[in-house]
Each structure stands twice: as structure tokens, then as C-alpha cells.
Design a protein around this motif. Sequence first.
Motif, PDB file in Angstrom:
ATOM      1  N   ILE A  13       0.835  -1.202   0.000  1.00  0.00           N
ATOM      2  CA  ILE A  13       0.000   0.000   0.000  1.00  0.00           C
ATOM      3  C   ILE A  13       0.868   1.249   0.000  1.00  0.00           C
ATOM      4  O   ILE A  13       0.625   2.211  -0.737  1.00  0.00           O
ATOM      5  N   ASP A  14       1.916   1.231   0.832  1.00  0.00           N
ATOM      6  CA  ASP A  14       2.837   2.370   0.886  1.00  0.00           C
ATOM      7  C   ASP A  14       3.549   2.552  -0.450  1.00  0.00           C
ATOM      8  O   ASP A  14       3.761   3.676  -0.912  1.00  0.00           O
ATOM      9  N   ASP A  15       3.904   1.447  -1.108  1.00  0.00           N
ATOM     10  CA  ASP A  15       4.570   1.527  -2.408  1.00  0.00           C
ATOM     11  C   ASP A  15       3.680   2.196  -3.452  1.00  0.00           C
ATOM     12  O   ASP A  15       4.182   2.871  -4.363  1.00  0.00           O
ATOM     13  N   LEU A  16       2.363   2.008  -3.332  1.00  0.00           N
ATOM     14  CA  LEU A  16       1.435   2.617  -4.289  1.00  0.00           C
ATOM     15  C   LEU A  16       1.434   4.141  -4.206  1.00  0.00           C
ATOM     16  O   LEU A  16       0.977   4.812  -5.142  1.00  0.00           O
ATOM     17  N   ASN A  17       1.952   4.687  -3.098  1.00  0.00           N
ATOM     18  CA  ASN A  17       2.073   6.142  -2.980  1.00  0.00           C
ATOM     19  C   ASN A  17       3.208   6.692  -3.835  1.00  0.00           C
ATOM     20  O   ASN A  17       3.287   7.903  -4.059  1.00  0.00           O
TER      21      ASN A  17
END
Length: 381
Positions: free
Chosen positions: A74-78
Motif C-alpha cells: 500500500i505504501d509503495d502505491l504512494n
Amino acid sequence: MLRYQLSHWEWESFFKDIDVIIVGSGITGLSAAIHLKEQSPRMKVVLIDRGPLPIGASTRNAGFACFGSLSELIDDLNHSSREDVLELVAQRFEGLCRLRERYSDAAIGYQAWGGYEIFREEDAPLYAQCLSVMEDFNKDLRPLIGKDTFVQADAQLPATGLQKVSHLLLNQAEGQLHTGQLMQTLLRKAQSLDILCLGGITVTAREEINGQVVIRTDHGWSIQAKLCLLATNGFAKTLLPELDLQPARNQVLITDPIPGLKLKGCFHYDCGYVYFRNVGQRILLGGGRNQDFSGEETTSLDPNLPVRAYLEQLLRQVILPEQATKIDRWWTGIMGVGPAKKPIIREVGAHTVAAVRLGGMGVAIGTGVGERAADLLLGRG
């Protein structure tokens, strides 16, 4: 640093007529060297490293055979598109599969005990977010993994002995390995192919002169080769200041053996910035650089005492509460990171290729990155 000139014997036996010199003898550098020799057995390939052992991350990591917790993805999608995030997950998973197939689980100490993500009471919003995207990620990854990757695992909480933890999510396809066994296996393979591995040589500069790569060393002498691979990961900025890369230091501890230790497997916390696992009957715990990003953006191997205090608090209060556990050893490791979790594999000269910025994923992608860099070096990439 002792400065001296090479003798005739040293030059003739070790440094004359080098076809490929590889700077950095970690997972990436060794994998590249092995691939080169398998493709061209008559090549003279020499690896050099600043330390007696690879001093960045390859011998100093936690031994996680992982490819991303849900909160990490999820953090990578930022920072990246969904397509890029899924592509990197595939590279990590396939890289781990290749590593296991190539060298065997026994040779690298692999255990398929799963990868857990822990959520404390204050992480309730993050946990809810993970649950909301879990099925979407499972659907995307099912063709790759062959089953649901992420499942809820609260029922396993009592068996872990963890305290102040509200929820567990399990990545069923993750595991752990023995970092030392992995590196010994790679070194034995390299040596069997007549690859020369030398430690204690720090590179201070690189030039390309008259079709040759000239490597300047801190000993005062230079090495020449037809081709060069720079595989220094977190230390690469020294030789390649133009790269979009920063070093990222991690603090790591391991405890004394703990009789009756319940915890088994790899555990992620706080979007992957904290990680812990069992090593036999010991606990290994590391990370926490998000507590001091600027302080940990360094190639110094010195301790960060506030981060270490934070990790020790987690150890005493969450992982091993109410136990008088002794810490056996602390160390640090240096990763190479950037604005996106995508390795840099590219030509940086007419005869030089860089394979760096593995983003803390060297165990998973180092083999593939090294082989791709070797192919690029040979003009096959």
C-alpha cells in the motif's frame, strides 16, 4: 590506509589481463560473476570489495525471503503505479524461486514458515485499509503464487507469544533463510568457476581510458579491465554521484538463545520498516530507520542510539514481554534506496554497467539483477 606498490608476482597472478572486474562482492556481484563465467568460461573475472566480507547488506541482512507485506505494498502505491508495484512483486517472488531452485533450500537454510504482519491497537486504521485491499491483491497475485497470498491469521496470535498485538496477516508464500549459508554457497560456486574474490580493496575512482576501465584504489595502485560492473548498492553514490540513490542504514540486534521460544517465522511491522524473526531459538530484530530517516541516510556503520532504544523497547514490550532476555550482538547494514523501489541496471560508460539500488530487496532480486547486469555487460541485455 597502507599504501604500497604491487609486486611483479601480485600483478601477474591476480591483476593482469582481467576481462571483467566487479566492484562489490555481495549477492548481486557474485550472481553476475557466476553468470558471466557460465556464459564465457574462459573469461577472467575478478570481484573486489572494501571489506573482508561484503560490508553493505548481503552478509548483514535479516535473511527474509519476502516480497512485501500488505501495508508495504500500500505504501509503495504512494510512489509507484499499481502495474510497477505488481511487476516488482513478481520479480521478487520469481527471484526467490530461482535462488531456491539454483542452490537448493538446504544450501541456503530456507524455511517456508510464512511472513506475518503485526498490527497493534493504534494501527487499527492501517489494518482496516489492508483488509479493504487484500482480496484485490490476492486476485492480482493468484496467477503468480497459485493461491491466496494474504490471509487473516489472528487465530495464530496466542502461539507467537506476542503482546499488545491486535491482529496478524499472513503472507503464505514467504519464508526465511540463513544469510551466512547463502553467501557461503555463492562464494563456493564462484570459487568452483575460478572466479577470484578479493576483500580489503576500496575503490576511490573509476575512469575509462583507451578502451579499458581503470579502477583506482585506496592502496595507491590501479587495476585495469576490459569491462566493469559496479555492484556496490548503498555505497554507489561515491562512484556514481549522478544516480538517484541514497544509502539507508539499518540497525539490527540478535538475542541470546531463549529456551522455549514460541515465535517462528518472519514478522513485519510499520509498513515493513521494522522486522523480526526467529533464528533458531534466538530473536533477530532490525530496522526502525523511519524513526530517524535523515540520521540513517549514511554509509557509516556506526550505531544510531535512539533507533536502537526504540527497537529494544519493541523487543521488551511486544516481542518478548516480561522476559529477562539478553542481547547478544548489535550490527548495522547499508541498503541502497531511491524514490521508487526499482533497481538501477544500466550502462554508465562505454565499458561499465551499474547494478545498484536494490531497495532492501537484495535477497529476493539480487540474483536476477546480477544476471541481467551481466547480460547487459556482454551486450545481450
